[in-house]
Design an enzyme around this catalytic site. Structure first.
Site, PDB file in Angstrom:
ATOM      1  CG  ASP A  28      -1.929   1.143   1.227  1.00  0.00           C
ATOM      2  OD1 ASP A  28      -2.302   1.621   0.131  1.00  0.00           O
ATOM      3  OD2 ASP A  28      -2.339   1.587   2.316  1.00  0.00           O
ATOM      4  CB  SER A  29       0.114   4.806  -0.509  1.00  0.00           C
ATOM      5  OG  SER A  29      -1.052   4.815   0.314  1.00  0.00           O
ATOM      6  CE1 TYR A  60       2.198   5.624  -3.810  1.00  0.00           C
ATOM      7  CE2 TYR A  60       0.801   3.723  -4.193  1.00  0.00           C
ATOM      8  CZ  TYR A  60       2.051   4.267  -4.039  1.00  0.00           C
ATOM      9  OH  TYR A  60       3.157   3.461  -4.128  1.00  0.00           O
ATOM     10  N   GLY A  61      -3.420   9.309  -3.327  1.00  0.00           N
ATOM     11  CA  GLY A  61      -4.641   9.937  -3.830  1.00  0.00           C
ATOM     12  C   GLY A  61      -4.426  11.275  -4.517  1.00  0.00           C
ATOM     13  CB  CYS A  92      -3.378   0.693  -2.557  1.00  0.00           C
ATOM     14  SG  CYS A  92      -3.471   2.445  -2.971  1.00  0.00           S
ATOM     15  CG  ASN A  93      -9.851   0.697  -2.929  1.00  0.00           C
ATOM     16  OD1 ASN A  93     -10.785   0.074  -3.389  1.00  0.00           O
ATOM     17  ND2 ASN A  93      -9.487   0.565  -1.664  1.00  0.00           N
ATOM     18  CB  THR A  94      -5.330   5.245  -4.751  1.00  0.00           C
ATOM     19  OG1 THR A  94      -6.210   5.564  -3.675  1.00  0.00           O
ATOM     20  CG2 THR A  94      -5.009   6.500  -5.533  1.00  0.00           C
ATOM     21  CB  CYS A 207      -9.544   4.580   0.838  1.00  0.00           C
ATOM     22  SG  CYS A 207      -7.904   4.944   1.513  1.00  0.00           S
ATOM     23  CB  THR A 208      -6.853  -0.398   2.174  1.00  0.00           C
ATOM     24  OG1 THR A 208      -5.744   0.421   1.764  1.00  0.00           O
ATOM     25  CG2 THR A 208      -7.299  -1.285   1.028  1.00  0.00           C
ATOM     26  CG  HIS A 209      -5.132   4.632   4.631  1.00  0.00           C
ATOM     27  ND1 HIS A 209      -4.614   4.191   3.442  1.00  0.00           N
ATOM     28  CD2 HIS A 209      -4.074   5.089   5.361  1.00  0.00           C
ATOM     29  CE1 HIS A 209      -3.296   4.384   3.441  1.00  0.00           C
ATOM     30  NE2 HIS A 209      -2.953   4.924   4.592  1.00  0.00           N
TER      31      HIS A 209
HETATM   32  N1  DGL Z   1      -4.921   3.067   0.971  1.00  0.00           N
HETATM   33  C1  DGL Z   1      -5.068   3.677  -0.295  1.00  0.00           C
HETATM   34  C2  DGL Z   1      -6.350   3.234  -1.013  1.00  0.00           C
HETATM   35  O1  DGL Z   1      -6.873   2.165  -0.749  1.00  0.00           O
HETATM   36  C3  DGL Z   1      -4.783   5.116  -0.570  1.00  0.00           C
HETATM   37  C4  DGL Z   1      -4.368   6.141   0.377  1.00  0.00           C
HETATM   38  C5  DGL Z   1      -3.525   7.207  -0.317  1.00  0.00           C
HETATM   39  O2  DGL Z   1      -2.325   6.969  -0.419  1.00  0.00           O
HETATM   40  O3  DGL Z   1      -4.068   8.232  -0.778  1.00  0.00           O
HETATM   41  O4  DGL Z   1      -6.832   3.897  -1.881  1.00  0.00           O
END
Ligand code: DGL
Length: 292
Positions: A28-29, A60-61, A92-94, A207-209
């Site tokens: 992930d990021s 990453y967003g 990470c979805n992004t 978003c996995t966060h």
């Molecule tokens: N955890 C990441 C996701 O699932 C992105 C968070 C980020 O880096 O902006 O999209």
């Protein structure tokens, strides 16, 4: 492209059969992928794990699409060479909504991605009003819009690109939670009541966060909704590809090696929090965003 994101590695896995001691790299990021790691470890406690965080490029967003593709490929080159994983989870979805085709083209190992859980949301909603809570990058992706057209054509879908939530989740894990008002402001656009009275009843955690903040979201929500976290489905996909745990190894639950590209946020409080999640050792191999 859509079908490839979740299913692209099927042939590789079928050929590989059941691997008794795979190495799984979860990427992930930053720290959001820990929510996916937890589910995958439950499904395959016998595997060896590397948790890789590209924290030097977090979040990453905010990155332009071309920059993000180059970045993930460059970091993955290094991670695959060093750790030789049998399977990689892009937690990470992004990144997944953009980079999976390029990753699968470059590497022979299977990649499992995390994409917005639009399909289960459309199946679960009763009011046909759902919200997608994600990074600004994920809500802008063509892939996300295709998913909505394919699976949620009968629903009203509100896209909420939260500018700060991933950072707030990292702060929470590092023991410095942000206050309720700031959190409530980020999730408020998810809650819609239409003129006809239909209100949002499902929110996708895309978003996995965000599952790191779920108890606080539930407490702050103006009304109860179903929050959908795709992590358990990702764990199921991993076991489809690698096989289920061997009976003799069911109790194994080894530690996880952390691999970070920046390390600036690794305070003692965060290290303690990471150790609770199995990351007892964390390596930092500096890889600033400008160096690819
Ligand atoms: N955890 C990441 C996701 O699932 C992105 C968070 C980020 O880096 O902006 O999209």
């Amino acid at each position: 492209m859509r079908n490839n994101l979740m299913a692209g590695a099927t042939t590789v896995a079928a050929a590989a059969g059941v691997n008794p001691a795979p190495t799984i790299l979860v990427f992930d990021s930053g720290l959001g992928g820990l929510t996916v790691l937890e589910q995958v470890r439950r499904a395959r406690p016998d595997a060896a794990y590397v948790y890789a965080a590209d924290d030097a490029a977090f979040p990453y967003g905010r990155l332009a699409e071309a920059t993000l593709i180059d970045r993930v490929l460059a970091v993955m080159d290094r991670l695959v060479a060093v750790h030789r994983p049998d399977l990689v989870v892009i937690a990470c979805n992004t990144a997944s909504t953009l980079v999976l085709p390029a990753l699968r083209q470059r590497f022979a190992i299977p990649f499992v991605g995390v994409v917005p859980p639009i399909k289960p949301a459309a199946e679960a909603t009763r009011t046909r009003r759902i919200s997608l809570l994600a990074t600004p990058g994920t809500v802008a992706r063509a892939y996300t819009h295709e998913l909505i057209e394919t699976y949620a054509g009968a629903c009203d879908v509100t896209l909420v690109g939260a500018p700060n939530l991933a950072g707030f989740a990292e702060a929470e894990l590092a023991g410095a939670p942000v206050d309720d008002a700031r959190l409530a402001a980020e999730i408020a656009p998810c809650f819609i009541i239409g003129a006809e009275g239909r209100r949002t009843d499902v929110v996708c955690l895309a978003c996995t966060h965000y599952p790191l903040l779920l108890p606080r979201f539930q407490a702050l929500a103006p009304w109860p909704v179903l929050w959908i976290d795709p992590a358990p489905a990702i764990a199921r996909r991993v076991t489809q590809l690698l096989g289920t745990v061997q009976r003799s190894a069911q109790d194994a639950s080894g530690s996880v090696l952390g691999a970070f590209t920046g390390g600036a946020g690794l305070t003692n409080a965060l290290r303690t929090s990471l150790a609770v999640r199995g990351l007892t050792a964390v390596d930092v191999e500096a890889m600033p965003l400008s160096v690819q």
